[in-house]
Design a protein around this motif. Sequence first.
Motif, short mmCIF file in Angstrom:
data_model
loop_
_atom_site.label_atom_id
_atom_site.label_comp_id
_atom_site.label_asym_id
_atom_site.label_seq_id
_atom_site.Cartn_x
_atom_site.Cartn_y
_atom_site.Cartn_z
N ALA A 30 -1.44 -68.56 -48.81
CA ALA A 30 -0.03 -68.76 -48.49
C ALA A 30 0.57 -69.83 -49.40
O ALA A 30 -0.14 -70.53 -50.14
N CYS A 31 1.92 -69.94 -49.31
CA CYS A 31 2.61 -70.98 -50.07
C CYS A 31 3.83 -71.42 -49.29
O CYS A 31 4.35 -70.70 -48.42
N ILE A 32 4.31 -72.63 -49.60
CA ILE A 32 5.49 -73.19 -48.95
C ILE A 32 6.21 -74.05 -49.98
O ILE A 32 5.58 -74.76 -50.76
N ASP A 33 7.57 -73.97 -49.96
CA ASP A 33 8.36 -74.76 -50.90
C ASP A 33 8.41 -76.21 -50.45
O ASP A 33 8.32 -76.52 -49.25
N GLY A 34 8.59 -77.08 -51.42
CA GLY A 34 8.72 -78.49 -51.14
C GLY A 34 9.83 -79.10 -51.97
O GLY A 34 10.15 -78.62 -53.07
N THR A 47 3.47 -85.55 -47.21
CA THR A 47 3.86 -86.00 -45.88
C THR A 47 5.38 -85.94 -45.77
O THR A 47 6.09 -86.43 -46.66
N GLY A 48 5.90 -85.34 -44.70
CA GLY A 48 7.34 -85.24 -44.52
C GLY A 48 7.68 -84.46 -43.28
O GLY A 48 6.97 -84.51 -42.27
N LYS A 49 8.76 -83.69 -43.36
CA LYS A 49 9.19 -82.88 -42.22
C LYS A 49 9.53 -81.48 -42.70
O LYS A 49 9.91 -81.28 -43.86
N LEU A 50 9.39 -80.52 -41.80
CA LEU A 50 9.70 -79.13 -42.13
C LEU A 50 11.15 -78.85 -41.74
O LEU A 50 11.60 -79.26 -40.67
N THR A 51 11.86 -78.20 -42.65
CA THR A 51 13.25 -77.85 -42.39
C THR A 51 13.52 -76.49 -43.00
O THR A 51 12.64 -75.91 -43.66
N THR A 52 14.71 -75.98 -42.75
CA THR A 52 15.10 -74.69 -43.33
C THR A 52 16.24 -74.90 -44.30
O THR A 52 16.96 -75.89 -44.24
N TYR A 53 16.38 -73.93 -45.19
CA TYR A 53 17.49 -73.91 -46.13
C TYR A 53 18.32 -72.69 -45.80
O TYR A 53 18.00 -71.56 -46.23
N PRO A 54 19.38 -72.84 -45.04
CA PRO A 54 20.13 -71.68 -44.57
C PRO A 54 20.69 -70.84 -45.70
O PRO A 54 20.86 -69.62 -45.53
N VAL A 80 9.34 -78.04 -47.06
CA VAL A 80 8.91 -79.37 -46.62
C VAL A 80 9.69 -80.41 -47.41
O VAL A 80 9.69 -80.40 -48.64
N VAL A 81 10.41 -81.26 -46.70
CA VAL A 81 11.09 -82.40 -47.33
C VAL A 81 10.07 -83.53 -47.37
O VAL A 81 9.70 -84.10 -46.33
#
Length: 459
Positions: free
Chosen positions: A70-74, A97-104, A111-112
Motif C-alpha cells: 500500500a501507499c499513502i500521501d504525505g 509522525t503527524g495526523k491523518l487528514t483528507t484533501y477534499p 498524512v500531515v
Amino acid sequence: MNSFPPSDGGLLATETPGDNSPAQSVSELSQSLKRTVEDAFGHVRVRGEVSGFKRHSSGHCYFTLKDDRACIDGVIWKGQAAALRFRPEDGIEVIATGKLTTYPGRSKYQVVVDRLELAGQGALMALLDKRRRALAAEGLFDEDRKKRLPFLPRAIAVVTSPTGAVIRDILHRLADRCPSHVIVWPVPVQGEGAAPQVAAAIRGFDTLAAGGAVPRPDLLIVARGGGSIEDLWAFNEEEVVRAIADCAIPVISAVGHETDVTLADFVADIRAPTPTAAAEMAVPVRADLIANLRESGLRMERSVRRTTERGDERLEAVLRHYPTRESLLAPQRQKLDELGDRLPRALRGSLDRARAELGRAGGALRPGLLQSAWRRGRDRLEATWRLAQAVDPRRPLERGYALVESRDGHVLGSAAAAREAGRLRLAFADGRVDASVDGVEPPRRAAKSKPEGPQPRLL
C-alpha cells in the motif's frame, strides 16, 4: 392513510417526512469525512519508504510513503520542513509522525507530517551510502582534486564550536609545535541549523581577500569531537560537502575520532583522525625546523669544503701537465744573456759611426760662415720690424692725424660714409671725442655713464 406511488414514475428525488438520511452536498460530506478522519487519527506514526519527494517553491514538501502492499500521501508544511534534521531522499525508510487528514479537492487522504525520522540505524546508513555514491559520481572525492597543504601556513582558520575541548586541543598543540596565527569561526557542530552554519563559515573564510583587515588563511581546519552518527550528521549534509569542495583554501577534516567517518572526510584535501592530529598536520615542529636548518648549514659547509679540496686536487693534477716556470723562462734568459754580450759591441760601433759623422759635419761649421748667416738673419728681422712700424695705425695719430669712426665702432674711410653716419667718434693718440656732421650736436652724456654702442678699439 394510504400512500400512493408518485405520479412521475420515480424519476424525481423526493424528501419523505421523517426520513433520517437527507441528501448532503459533496462539500458537506467531504467536511464530515475530514472531521471523522482527523478525530479518529489525530496522532499517527507511519513507517514506510519515501517515494516521489518534492520540495515546492512555496517551501512545502510533498511525497509518498509506501511499503510492498500500500501507499499513502504525505505533506510537510514549510515551517516543519525547515526544521528537518536531514534531507529526505527517495528510497529511504522513515517514520513519519503527524495526523491523518483528507484533501477534499481530490478525495484523497494524506498524512500531515510534524516530524520525520529515519527508521533506525540501517536507514541512516543507507541514506549516507546513497549520498556518498551520488557525490562520488560527480567527482567531488577524486584524488586529483586534492590540494597540497602549505608547509608553514602564516594564518590557520578553524571552524568548530567555540567551547569544548576541541578548540583548546588544537590551540595547545599548535603552540607546542609552531606558534601560528589562528582565526576561529564559532559554529554549532550538531543539532538543527548546524550544517548551514558550518557551510557558511567555510564559504566565509574562502571569500576573505588577501591583505584585508582579517588575513586570508592559508589553511582551514573543520573540527569536531567524537560522537554517534547522529551527532556527526551535520558533516554528512550535502551543503557542507559542497562548501568544502568549492573552497580554494586547503582543508583538513578533523571530525570525530579515528573510527568515525563522514562525507566531509572524503571531500577534504586530507583527513585527520582527531582534531589534535589535524594541528600536527597543519604545522611542523619549530624545534625540528631549527635543528634541520642547523644540520643543513653544517652539511652545506662540509660540501663546500669537500668541493674546495677536490678543486685543489684537480688543479694540482692539471698543473703537473704544464711546464714549469724555469723551463718557460730558460730560453728567454739565454737569449737575454746573448743580447747582453752583443750590446757593448753594438754601442761601440754606433759611437764610432757617430764620431765620424760629427767630424765630417764639424769641418763645415767654420766661424766665418756662422757670422755671415747671423748677420743676414738680423738684417731680415730689422727690415720686418720697420715694416711693422710703418703699417701701425697708431703712428699717424702721434703725428696729429685722427681716425674717424661711427658710433658703433666702424671705421669711416670717406666723406659720404661720414655724412651717412651723422654721429661720429674721432680717435686721437691720447683719446676719443664724439662729433657730428654739419653742426649737429651729439647728445649729452651723463657723468660716469658708459658711451653708447660698442667701445672703440685703441689703435
